[in-house]
Structure formats: C-alpha cells, structure tokens
Design an enzyme around this catalytic site. Structure first.
Site, PDB file in Angstrom:
ATOM      1  N   SER A 141       0.820  -1.195   0.000  1.00 14.44           N
ATOM      2  CA  SER A 141       0.000   0.000   0.000  1.00 14.44           C
ATOM      3  C   SER A 141       0.861   1.254   0.000  1.00 14.44           C
ATOM      4  O   SER A 141       2.056   1.216  -0.340  1.00 14.44           O
ATOM      5  CB  SER A 141      -0.950  -0.047   1.213  1.00 14.44           C
ATOM      6  N   TYR A 155      -3.739   6.063  -9.380  1.00 16.59           N
ATOM      7  CA  TYR A 155      -2.953   5.434  -8.304  1.00 16.59           C
ATOM      8  C   TYR A 155      -3.666   5.566  -6.957  1.00 16.59           C
ATOM      9  O   TYR A 155      -3.801   4.582  -6.219  1.00 16.59           O
ATOM     10  CB  TYR A 155      -1.577   6.097  -8.266  1.00 16.59           C
ATOM     11  N   LYS A 159      -5.039   2.504  -4.774  1.00 20.38           N
ATOM     12  CA  LYS A 159      -4.546   2.111  -3.447  1.00 20.38           C
ATOM     13  C   LYS A 159      -5.678   2.142  -2.417  1.00 20.38           C
ATOM     14  O   LYS A 159      -5.712   1.306  -1.516  1.00 20.38           O
ATOM     15  CB  LYS A 159      -3.382   3.017  -3.016  1.00 20.38           C
TER      16      LYS A 159
HETATM   17  N1  LIG Z   1       8.507   4.096  -4.400  1.00 17.08           N
HETATM   18  C1  LIG Z   1       7.828   4.607  -3.405  1.00 17.08           C
HETATM   19  O1  LIG Z   1       8.207   5.634  -2.846  1.00 17.08           O
HETATM   20  C2  LIG Z   1       6.592   3.943  -2.881  1.00 17.08           C
HETATM   21  C3  LIG Z   1       5.884   4.553  -1.847  1.00 17.08           C
HETATM   22  C4  LIG Z   1       4.734   3.938  -1.352  1.00 17.08           C
HETATM   23  C5  LIG Z   1       4.320   2.725  -1.894  1.00 17.08           C
HETATM   24  N2  LIG Z   1       5.017   2.171  -2.913  1.00 17.08           N
HETATM   25  C6  LIG Z   1       4.529   0.900  -3.457  1.00 17.08           C
HETATM   26  O2  LIG Z   1       5.578  -0.056  -3.392  1.00 17.08           O
HETATM   27  C7  LIG Z   1       5.431  -0.999  -4.457  1.00 17.08           C
HETATM   28  C8  LIG Z   1       6.726  -1.112  -5.224  1.00 17.08           C
HETATM   29  O3  LIG Z   1       7.051   0.180  -5.722  1.00 17.08           O
HETATM   30  P1  LIG Z   1       8.457   0.507  -6.375  1.00 17.08           P
HETATM   31  O4  LIG Z   1       8.829   1.862  -5.932  1.00 17.08           O
HETATM   32  O5  LIG Z   1       9.396  -0.646  -6.188  1.00 17.08           O
HETATM   33  O6  LIG Z   1       8.003   0.579  -7.924  1.00 17.08           O
HETATM   34  P2  LIG Z   1       8.852   0.275  -9.240  1.00 17.08           P
HETATM   35  O7  LIG Z   1       8.172   0.989 -10.338  1.00 17.08           O
HETATM   36  O8  LIG Z   1      10.256   0.591  -8.975  1.00 17.08           O
HETATM   37  O9  LIG Z   1       8.647  -1.312  -9.422  1.00 17.08           O
HETATM   38  C9  LIG Z   1       7.358  -1.843  -9.710  1.00 17.08           C
HETATM   39  C10 LIG Z   1       7.485  -3.229 -10.311  1.00 17.08           C
HETATM   40  O10 LIG Z   1       6.167  -3.599 -10.769  1.00 17.08           O
HETATM   41  C11 LIG Z   1       6.281  -4.107 -12.081  1.00 17.08           C
HETATM   42  N3  LIG Z   1       5.079  -3.876 -12.881  1.00 17.08           N
HETATM   43  C12 LIG Z   1       4.634  -2.675 -13.350  1.00 17.08           C
HETATM   44  N4  LIG Z   1       3.585  -2.860 -14.145  1.00 17.08           N
HETATM   45  C13 LIG Z   1       3.338  -4.189 -14.182  1.00 17.08           C
HETATM   46  C14 LIG Z   1       2.398  -4.994 -14.867  1.00 17.08           C
HETATM   47  N5  LIG Z   1       1.516  -4.452 -15.722  1.00 17.08           N
HETATM   48  N6  LIG Z   1       2.418  -6.323 -14.671  1.00 17.08           N
HETATM   49  C15 LIG Z   1       3.342  -6.891 -13.861  1.00 17.08           C
HETATM   50  N7  LIG Z   1       4.287  -6.170 -13.199  1.00 17.08           N
HETATM   51  C16 LIG Z   1       4.288  -4.847 -13.365  1.00 17.08           C
HETATM   52  C17 LIG Z   1       7.452  -3.323 -12.678  1.00 17.08           C
HETATM   53  O11 LIG Z   1       7.968  -3.943 -13.842  1.00 17.08           O
HETATM   54  C18 LIG Z   1       8.423  -3.277 -11.511  1.00 17.08           C
HETATM   55  O12 LIG Z   1       9.238  -4.411 -11.463  1.00 17.08           O
HETATM   56  C19 LIG Z   1       4.247  -0.494  -5.308  1.00 17.08           C
HETATM   57  O13 LIG Z   1       3.073  -1.181  -4.948  1.00 17.08           O
HETATM   58  C20 LIG Z   1       4.142   0.961  -4.918  1.00 17.08           C
HETATM   59  O14 LIG Z   1       2.845   1.452  -5.101  1.00 17.08           O
HETATM   60  C21 LIG Z   1       6.149   2.744  -3.416  1.00 17.08           C
END
Ligand SMILES: NC(=O)c1ccc[n+]([C@@H]2O[C@H](COP(=O)([O-])OP(=O)(O)OC[C@H]3O[C@@H](n4cnc5c(N)ncnc54)[C@H](O)[C@@H]3O)[C@@H](O)[C@H]2O)c1
Length: 251
Positions: A141, A155, A159
């Site tokens: 989340s 987004y 979420k």
């Molecule tokens: N980065 C942040 O600051 C942050 C903050 C809060 C929550 N999140 C959550 O953490 C989780 C990971 O985020 P992250 O920063 O590592 O993101 P990221 O974009 O770096 O990685 C996301 C991964 O999901 C995969 N993906 C995207 N679209 C896809 C699809 N259609 N089918 C299958 N796989 C798919 C991508 O290829 C990638 O490997 C997410 O759920 C994000 O919402 C991230």
C-alpha cells in the site's frame, strides 16, 4: 508465525525496485519463489541470479493489466509449486496525469494493475489457502491509500480500493486463518518509481528498499491468528526485527 524457510511465496512486481529486494531477501532465507513481472529481461536476469545462488525460483512474465493473462500466470505458478504460504501483490505503476489530460485507457490500465491485480492474485491463492488451513496475503500500500495527491487520478483510487479489498477479505479469511493485510513502505525508498515522481523534499530520509525487505519476510510467515485486516509499516517492522535479532544474539 512461522519462518519462511522452504515455504512457497508468490510475489508480483519482482523485477526491480522494492519487489526485487523482497525477492532477494526471501530467497536468502530459503523461501521458494514464483516471481511475476511484465519486464521479461530484468525478471529473467534476477531469477538466473537467484537460481545460481541456490534459490528454487520460477519467473512468470505477465502483464497484470490483462486479467486472463494474470489468472493464467498464477495457474502456472500453482502448477509448479502448489498452493503458496504467502502471496505478496507489490506490482504497481504511478503515472501523474491531471484529470483534464488523462485518457481513459491509460487510467484503466494503471487502476487495473493495482486493484484488479490485488483481486486476481488473492482469488488465485484463496481456495488453496482455505484447504491448507491458512496463509498470508499482503498488498503493498501507500500513503495514497489514505489521502489524495495531485495528479494521482488512478494510483490513489487504486490504493484506496486495494485497502478496501483487504478489509473485506480479512473478514472472510479469518475463520480460515488466512491473514490479509496491507503494508506501506514507512520511509521514502530509492526505486525507479520514486525516481520518476519524487520531489527533493520527498527524498528526505530516503532509504534503499533492502531496508524494508525483512518486514515482508515476517508478514509472509503470519496467519490470521497473529494479525489480519491491518496496515503494517515495512520500515518499522524491519527495524524492529533488527533490534530483536541483536537482543537475541546478545542474550
Ligand atoms: N517508491 C515509493 O516511494 C513507494 C511509496 C509507497 C508505496 N510504494 C509501493 O511499493 C510498491 C513497489 O514500488 P516501487 O517503488 O518498487 O516501484 P517500481 O516501479 O520501482 O517497481 C514496480 C514493479 O512492478 C512491475 N510492474 C509494473 N507494471 C506491471 C504490470 N503491468 N504487470 C506486472 N508487473 C508490473 C514493474 O515492472 C516493476 O518491477 C508499489 O506497490 C508501490 O505502489 C512505493
């Protein structure tokens, strides 16, 4: 709570960012992994690396915006490993587009990866977890599950939707000992997603995503008798585990 050595975990969005770090950590703890992602090259390279380190791992390339492909991907994972102990839905995309500019197809795709992905991933493992008497379902989340943010037209509702699904499934899962929880990062993390949208102010206190990985290893081993219907914080959970380990080592 069990440790996840030898246990099967399905994880989405594993090719890079936070998901990659979760996969590496779970693998180092001896979990057996089905890793799903749309980025074939990066996913396969990660799986080759994990397999060379002795991890029992299956790469499954899938676009989770595609419902039937997602269901087929989980069927592939289940026919290889059987029913998992845990399923972590981490895949997401974040495109900041104003309401005036967003095209329905793009909005739908982003929303589907998050919410439809959560539904289909939980649906895919539900019957097996009921049959085996428990398991852990985890949706990744965000602060975007609680508030509204500029240009997060897909987004933020995604979420929020995932959070609502978690609460509903937690009620249905409880008699079957299936834990259904969400987990937020708890700290800004240095990933490709952050690189595309973080301002300098948001980067204050930024940590490498490997600092969050232990929290996921812990949640993969819980069931509903420990906690269900909760929002966890990956950074806090991981730091607490570090302290617990050092206290154990000192005693
Ligand atoms: N980065 C942040 O600051 C942050 C903050 C809060 C929550 N999140 C959550 O953490 C989780 C990971 O985020 P992250 O920063 O590592 O993101 P990221 O974009 O770096 O990685 C996301 C991964 O999901 C995969 N993906 C995207 N679209 C896809 C699809 N259609 N089918 C299958 N796989 C798919 C991508 O290829 C990638 O490997 C997410 O759920 C994000 O919402 C991230």
């Amino acid at each position: 709570v069990i440790d996840i050595r030898g246990q099967v975990v399905f994880l989405t969005g594993a090719a890079e960012g936070l998901g990659r770090e979760i996969a590496v950590r779970l693998g180092s703890y001896g979990a057996r992994l089905a890793l799903l992602d749309v980025q074939a090259e990066k996913l396969n390279a990660l799986c080759d690396q994990l397999a060379a380190d002795g991890v029992d791992v299956l790469p499954v390339v899938v676009d989770m915006a595609d419902a039937s492909a997602t269901t087929a991907a989980f069927e592939q994972a289940a026919s290889h490993f059987g029913s998992p102990r845990a399923m972590i839905h981490n895949a997401a995309v974040l495109k900041e587009v104003a309401m005036a500019d967003v095209a329905f197809g793009n909005w739908r795709r982003e929303f589907d990866i998050i919410v439809q992905g959560a539904f289909l991933s939980a649906k895919a493992v539900w019957a097996g977890m009921v049959e085996q008497g428990g398991g852990s379902i985890v949706f990744v989340s965000s602060g975007s599950a609680l508030g509204g943010f500029v240009k997060e037209t897909a987004y933020t509702p995604g979420k929020h939707g995932q959070e609502g699904l978690m609460r509903t499934l937690a009620i249905e899962g409880k008699p079957h000992n299936i834990a259904v929880n969400t987990i937020t990062t708890g700290a800004p993390i240095d990933t490709p997603m952050s690189a595309s949208h973080y301002t300098d102010a948001m980067k204050v206190g930024m940590v490498h995503p490997d600092k969050l990985a232990d929290g996921f290893a812990f949640l993969a081993g819980i069931d509903a008798s420990f906690a269900t219907g909760q929002r966890f914080n990956a950074y806090q959970l991981s730091e607490a585990m570090k302290v617990a380990r050092s206290l154990t080592a000192a005693s």
